[in-house]
Design a protein around this motif. Structure first.
Motif, PDB file in Angstrom:
ATOM      1  N   TRP A  71      -5.480  17.387  -3.462  1.00 26.68           N
ATOM      2  CA  TRP A  71      -4.641  17.620  -4.639  1.00 26.68           C
ATOM      3  C   TRP A  71      -3.291  16.885  -4.592  1.00 26.68           C
ATOM      4  O   TRP A  71      -2.538  16.934  -5.544  1.00 26.68           O
ATOM      5  N   GLN A  72      -2.991  16.220  -3.498  1.00 23.45           N
ATOM      6  CA  GLN A  72      -1.678  15.586  -3.358  1.00 23.45           C
ATOM      7  C   GLN A  72      -1.618  14.233  -4.061  1.00 23.45           C
ATOM      8  O   GLN A  72      -2.603  13.495  -4.100  1.00 23.45           O
ATOM      9  N   SER A  73      -0.455  13.926  -4.611  1.00 22.49           N
ATOM     10  CA  SER A  73      -0.213  12.626  -5.234  1.00 22.49           C
ATOM     11  C   SER A  73       0.674  11.798  -4.313  1.00 22.49           C
ATOM     12  O   SER A  73       1.330  12.332  -3.421  1.00 22.49           O
ATOM     13  N   GLY A  74       0.692  10.490  -4.546  1.00 23.90           N
ATOM     14  CA  GLY A  74       1.506   9.624  -3.698  1.00 23.90           C
ATOM     15  C   GLY A  74       1.114   8.175  -3.848  1.00 23.90           C
ATOM     16  O   GLY A  74       0.526   7.768  -4.858  1.00 23.90           O
ATOM     17  N   SER A  75       1.423   7.377  -2.860  1.00 19.68           N
ATOM     18  CA  SER A  75       1.190   5.940  -2.898  1.00 19.68           C
ATOM     19  C   SER A  75      -0.302   5.621  -2.823  1.00 19.68           C
ATOM     20  O   SER A  75      -1.143   6.497  -2.599  1.00 19.68           O
ATOM     21  N   VAL A  76      -0.606   4.327  -2.993  1.00 17.33           N
ATOM     22  CA  VAL A  76      -1.993   3.868  -2.879  1.00 17.33           C
ATOM     23  C   VAL A  76      -2.524   4.162  -1.478  1.00 17.33           C
ATOM     24  O   VAL A  76      -3.663   4.588  -1.298  1.00 17.33           O
ATOM     25  N   GLY A  77      -1.671   3.944  -0.484  1.00 21.44           N
ATOM     26  CA  GLY A  77      -2.069   4.209   0.891  1.00 21.44           C
ATOM     27  C   GLY A  77      -2.432   5.659   1.109  1.00 21.44           C
ATOM     28  O   GLY A  77      -3.391   5.973   1.828  1.00 21.44           O
ATOM     29  N   LEU A  78      -1.684   6.579   0.499  1.00 16.38           N
ATOM     30  CA  LEU A  78      -1.982   7.996   0.645  1.00 16.38           C
ATOM     31  C   LEU A  78      -3.311   8.338  -0.007  1.00 16.38           C
ATOM     32  O   LEU A  78      -4.082   9.140   0.527  1.00 16.38           O
ATOM     33  N   GLN A  79      -3.601   7.732  -1.157  1.00 18.16           N
ATOM     34  CA  GLN A  79      -4.874   7.987  -1.830  1.00 18.16           C
ATOM     35  C   GLN A  79      -6.039   7.468  -0.989  1.00 18.16           C
ATOM     36  O   GLN A  79      -7.085   8.120  -0.884  1.00 18.16           O
TER      37      GLN A  79
ATOM     38  N   ASN B 251       5.793  13.562   8.198  1.00 23.00           N
ATOM     39  CA  ASN B 251       5.345  12.518   7.290  1.00 23.00           C
ATOM     40  C   ASN B 251       3.829  12.403   7.371  1.00 23.00           C
ATOM     41  O   ASN B 251       3.273  12.226   8.462  1.00 23.00           O
ATOM     42  N   ILE B 252       3.172  12.493   6.233  1.00 18.74           N
ATOM     43  CA  ILE B 252       1.710  12.473   6.204  1.00 18.74           C
ATOM     44  C   ILE B 252       1.163  11.128   6.658  1.00 18.74           C
ATOM     45  O   ILE B 252       0.211  11.057   7.446  1.00 18.74           O
ATOM     46  N   GLY B 253       1.760  10.047   6.166  1.00 19.27           N
ATOM     47  CA  GLY B 253       1.292   8.720   6.546  1.00 19.27           C
ATOM     48  C   GLY B 253       1.366   8.499   8.048  1.00 19.27           C
ATOM     49  O   GLY B 253       0.444   7.935   8.650  1.00 19.27           O
ATOM     50  N   LEU B 254       2.454   8.953   8.652  1.00 12.81           N
ATOM     51  CA  LEU B 254       2.610   8.819  10.093  1.00 12.81           C
ATOM     52  C   LEU B 254       1.579   9.662  10.834  1.00 12.81           C
ATOM     53  O   LEU B 254       1.017   9.232  11.853  1.00 12.81           O
TER      54      LEU B 254
ATOM     55  N   LEU C 196       0.800  -1.215   0.000  1.00 10.36           N
ATOM     56  CA  LEU C 196       0.000   0.000   0.000  1.00 10.36           C
ATOM     57  C   LEU C 196       0.835   1.269   0.000  1.00 10.36           C
ATOM     58  O   LEU C 196       0.380   2.316  -0.453  1.00 10.36           O
ATOM     59  N   PHE C 197       2.065   1.182   0.510  1.00 10.46           N
ATOM     60  CA  PHE C 197       2.843   2.389   0.744  1.00 10.46           C
ATOM     61  C   PHE C 197       4.067   2.452  -0.164  1.00 10.46           C
ATOM     62  O   PHE C 197       4.414   1.482  -0.847  1.00 10.46           O
TER      63      PHE C 197
END
Length: 432
Positions: free
Chosen positions: A314-322, A373-376, A55-56
């Motif tokens: 509007w941010q792009s990133g990993s599947v987990g971020l989406q 870190n956004i995910g964290l 996912l990340f």
């Protein structure tokens, strides 16, 4: 085999607790039961394959595997040296977070080998109890039943909370102990109870061994609740103040707890904000850097915004971020409702609002200081979202809703009577 039996036993225990404790009325009771049982079963299904999905940005793997490895080491220690609670003194790499590893180790030992379903069932069970506790507390504090049920569904099936409570992460334990402590504080503020005082103290003690620094922001509401500032009698607040003062003097005079707390705060602040830690956080696919000149309090407004509301659409990133954007959108709605609820409480119940703010404000600032870190942040702010959701559930009190419905019915009846009077033929002279 033990792991499977444990998962079944905890499922039965969850059903029994819900059916015997729930305050939900007949209109929503079955929905509450079905929702929580579905949440528990879904988590057991997800644990089968969730660990293997990339996912990340770093692919698969996480600290869930770290906790499992520590648990296996603890089992080996037990087999050679006998049973004891393993701390950082015996295994310094664990740090102060020791409860999840010991708990998982106990399950692995009883199973005779690693059992992911057995360990996850405990986390899933506590996650469902956490959401159930929030639902019940919302009703106790005057929340409208349908809104409380909506909050229950949003929290239980939110992608982040669902993911981190469907594996051997510690987040289910963190949420359970934080919400248990706060729920006891809210209930103590309404009525003094030895049971809830014990539950609150035990939750804070356990939280120290799961995510220790959260105790610094969880103890405030507990103190306010014990003080009973809303009590009609002045006796309880005075007694509470005397007891707290006596306890503080005892701690200062006869223990080194204060020094230990100061050391823990300094260690936590340094570990979360030093240059190496910030570089490591920002190195991931969802890393964020701030031009703060090395000052942890620099650009705090931006750090707060990212901590509380990222990932942004509007941010792009990993599947987990989406997937995290689903959480964020739901949180935007809840935060808006929480603000409206807070405005109402400012007029009607300032003590209750103070207890919410005593947790939400320090927690938000604490995590913002080390934002990188956004995910964290999505993971760390789960307790903030849970408590914010509880506040959002209080926007329309049940009594007001019932009163409004009664008023609408009266107005409708008056309108019908007026309409009948308007169409009724005029009486004749003889009738008059």
């Amino acid at each position: 085999m033990f792991g499977v039996l444990l998962a079944l036993a905890l499922g039965v225990a969850l059903y029994v607790i819900i059916t015997r404790v729930s305050r939900a009325g007949d209109s929503t009771r079955n929905q509450v039961i079905g929702t929580l049982m579905a949440g528990y079963v879904l988590r057991l299904l997800l644990q089968v394959f969730l660990r293997d999905i990339p996912l990340f940005s770093h692919g698969v793997g996480g600290d869930n595997e770290t906790y499992e490895n520590y648990a296996k080491i603890i089992v080996l220690i037990w087999e050679h040296s006998g049973f004891e609670y393993i701390t950082q003194k015996q295994l310094y790499q664990m740090g102060q977070t020791t409860l999840p590893q010991n708990l998982f180790a106990l399950i692995i030992w009883a199973n005779g080998g690693v059992t992911r379903i057995g360990c996850t069932s405990v986390v899933a069970f506590l996650a469902c109890l956490t959401c159930f506790n929030l639902h019940e507390l919302a009703l106790e504090l005057g929340g409208e039943p349908k809104r409380a049920l909506t909050i229950l569904v949003l929290m239980l099936f939110g992608p982040a909370f669902l993911m981190y409570t469907s594996e051997m992460y510690k987040d289910g334990l963190v949420a359970f102990f934080v919400i248990s402590a706060l729920a006891s504080a809210f209930r103590l503020s309404r009525r003094l109870s030895v049971l809830h005082a014990v539950i609150g103290a035990a939750s804070l003690f356990a939280l120290w061994h799961v995510r220790y620094y959260l105790i610094f922001v969880s103890v405030g509401p507990m103190v306010v609740g014990l003080a009973g500032l809303s009590s009609k009698s002045i006796v309880r607040p005075l007694l509470a103040a005397l007891l707290l003062a006596a306890a503080g003097l005892f701690v200062l005079a006869y223990t080194d707890a204060l020094a230990g707390v100061n050391e823990s705060i300094d260690t936590t602040l340094y570990a979360g904000t030093n240059e190496g830690a910030m570089i490591e956080k920002a190195a991931g696919g969802s890393g964020v850097t701030f031009n703060d000149g090395g000052n942890p309090l620099g650009q705090l407004h931006l750090k707060l915004a990212y901590t509380l509301f990222a990932p942004f659409p509007w941010q792009s990133g990993s599947v987990g971020l989406q997937i995290g954007k689903i959480d964020a959108l739901a949180w935007y709605y809840l935060a808006y409702q929480a603000i409206r609820s807070g405005r109402r409480l400012l007029r009607e119940n300032r003590l209750l609002l103070l207890m919410f703010l005593a947790f939400l404000v320090p927690m938000s600032i604490m995590y913002s200081i080390g934002m990188g870190n956004i995910g964290l942040s999505v993971r760390q702010r789960l307790p903030i979202v849970l408590v914010g959701a509880l506040l959002a559930a209080l926007r329309i009190p049940a009594a007001s809703t019932a009163k409004d419905e009664a008023t609408d019915d009266d107005e409708h009846a008056d309108a019908e009577n007026h309409e009948n009077d308007r169409h009724e033929p005029a009486p004749t002279t003889s009738e008059a």
